[in-house]
Scaffold this active site. Sequence first.
Site, PDB file in Angstrom:
ATOM      1  N   ASP A 677      74.617  44.638  26.857  1.00  0.00           N
ATOM      2  CA  ASP A 677      73.440  44.388  27.672  1.00  0.00           C
ATOM      3  C   ASP A 677      73.408  45.327  28.880  1.00  0.00           C
ATOM      4  OD1 ASP A 677      71.115  42.533  28.347  1.00  0.00           O
ATOM      5  OD2 ASP A 677      72.336  42.315  30.148  1.00  0.00           O
ATOM      6  N   LYS A 681      70.671  48.528  29.912  1.00  0.00           N
ATOM      7  CA  LYS A 681      70.019  48.684  31.211  1.00  0.00           C
ATOM      8  C   LYS A 681      70.272  50.065  31.804  1.00  0.00           C
ATOM      9  CE  LYS A 681      70.265  43.718  32.256  1.00  0.00           C
ATOM     10  NZ  LYS A 681      70.822  42.674  33.123  1.00  0.00           N
TER      11      LYS A 681
END
Length: 814
Positions: A677, A681
């Site tokens: 994750d 980003k």
Amino acid sequence: MKILKFGGTSVGSVEALRNVKSIIEKEFNKDKPLIVVCSALSGITNALLSASQEALKQNDFSEILKSAEEKHYQIISELLPRTAQNPLLMMVKVSFNEVEDVLFSVKNLGELSDRIKDRLLSYGEQMSSKIVSAFLQSENFPAVFQDSRELIATDSHFGNANVDSKKTNENLKNWKLENQVYVVTGFIAKDKNDDTTTLGRGGSDYTAAILGSGLKADEIQIWTDVDGFLTADPRLVKNAFSQSELSYQEAMEMSYFGAKVIYPPTMIPAIESQIPIYIKNTFKPESQGTLIHQKSEISKGLIKGIVSIEKTCLINITGNGMIGMKGFSGRLFNALAKYEVNVILITQASSEHSISFVVSFDDEKKAKTAIYEEFDFEINANKIDEPQFDNELSILSVVGENMKKTRGISGKFFSALGKNGINIIAIAQGSSELNISAVIERNELSKALNVVHDSLLLSPVKTFNVMFAGTGNIGKELFRQLEREQRNLEENHQIKINVVGITNSREMKIFDNPESDFDLNNNFNTNLQKSDLKEFINSISSKNLPNLVFVDNTSSEDAVAEYSLLFNNNISIVTCNKKGNSSSYEQYSKFKRLAKKNNVSFLYETNVGAGLPIIKTLNDLWISGDEILKIEAILSGTISYIFNNYVGDNTFAEVVRTAQELGYTEPDPRDDLNGMDFSRKMLILGREIGLPLEMSNVNIKDFLPEACLKAESIPAFYEELEKHEPYFSSFKNEAENSGRKLRLIGVLEDGKINIEVQIVDANHPFFGLSGSDNIISFTTSRYKNTPLVVKGPGAGAEVTAAGVFADLVRVTAQ
């Protein structure tokens, strides 16, 4: 002196007629005559037309006449005292007997001329005016019936006769008026042969204006069933509202281009005599209505109204033989005039190779006959191509005197249409700058009216139609925030959010009437369909709703797969789903390209920092020419929480379990702890500053041992965490013994991304991070010695939903 005209709906029921009486009572001055012009009862003119067509087809028309006759009987019996009913009931009976005789003649002869049609239609006005006159007399008004055929003279152009102004004014001059109420038949007149003629549909308005001009009246009042001229058709634009005043020219333009409030020729006698016209609502007489006069006051709005003609036909004539052909336009329009074809709009290319014009849908056949008859030789000789006829079109027009010399009106008009994917086929604007017209596809008319109404500031509230994907924690929280803020949005920001559909991976629901169907407290539990995302999008797109937005609150690849479809349907996207922008660079670029091409918004602030303004800040730096030297970040609220709480006697497994219970982690905590994750980003941030990076360019140093990552289940994962506590505690002890802290930090520098656990001291800007906060540091040419830092909550449904909410509001501002 005042002239009051009452339309069909104003005299179409007992309740309406009682309202008429109250209005006349207020307006009647016993020292002056009062002229009251009446239309036929609502529906009667259409009924007589329908009966005549049935007679012409040799069909039975008795039921149509019976229904029309019964309507008159019912009104008479309910409205008038019994002693006054018999003469009227007999009058109606005799009138319908005469109508029946005429229709039998039509049926037997198989012919229905315009002359006979005018005679038939005149009965509606005659009967209604006599009923109104008798009703007023029964209420002690000094009322008399007056047949307008004794006053208004015309030529013999049956169906739409031309007024003989000289003869009419002589008649009016010789009309001996007393101080009483004259109930005059609207719509009808007579020619020099004493044959009944009509002034065209809507001609009762015209009757009132003719009488007003000839009698030098002080004002004309048109009483109808709407609150004056509205800014748009309220059946298509819910935010439409009435205008307090219009100039004659504005009213003429709006009437000509589709506003049914007043018959366009009405304005001509009023303009000549400078008589103000009031448009009022019979059923709401206290409403202000609209005043039409010489020059309206300057209003705050750029335009006064948006009007449309729903059914039109665009005719396009092209050919090399047209170039330099002198008199071509004259021949064309003379031919059309010969067949009585009215041209609504004209546009011609400067090359003289083509000419396009729009006619009424009903005039298409006559126009085709005229063109082929006039240009038969040129078409057969291939000097002119076969004319093209497109009858699936509408005309949309914006009207207002404030448009004169105001820069940017056309830009706003066409931009609003373009942003919503509405193709403009032809345009026209007169040198007076009073009107801009566009020809568009008929099935896009409702959408076009709404977006132009909103964009040109006619609507007090700008409406956005939003479809939502995802009903998990973020989706539900977003609905709660929308409910809490909807009044604030409308009252303080003039934004209205209509929820037009909701879907998740299992079920979906589409709202036909969002304003009444959708309840934020009970929005997704009845009348559900099996989820089909493509069908969901296509079904809502087919409604041609204006200002459509798709909000993706999922983490689904299936939702991302439909982004191209959404963009190509001119639908903006707001998403917290990172998978769209962190998959291949080719896909990321495609989405950006499609959004720009279709002039829609693509907002994804929550892809990186939940509710924090990280992407917006980075874009502002980048677009203003600042050089991004380095980005350092902690962009996982989950990992931030875990490392901030992994202190003292707490085991790593205990802290992770608590984070999961608080909702900070994904259902499987490894989806956070494996750094994927975080990698997504950082990858998105790199792409936002123009780096064509792929996930393979992100170097992440695993913090979890391989056995933890490969555990067969979540319980097994926690068991592995407990087994490896000595490994985790070695990092914790090293940090605590030296007064430092554990941090998982991503660094973007020199086109490379590295993510790894670091032990930072008190001098590091990330040392004081607490809770589940995220933090990002931008080192740029401008912020070189003191980096720009953004810090705040980076996890949780509430802040993420707030970020999505903020992006949704940003769409409304663009």
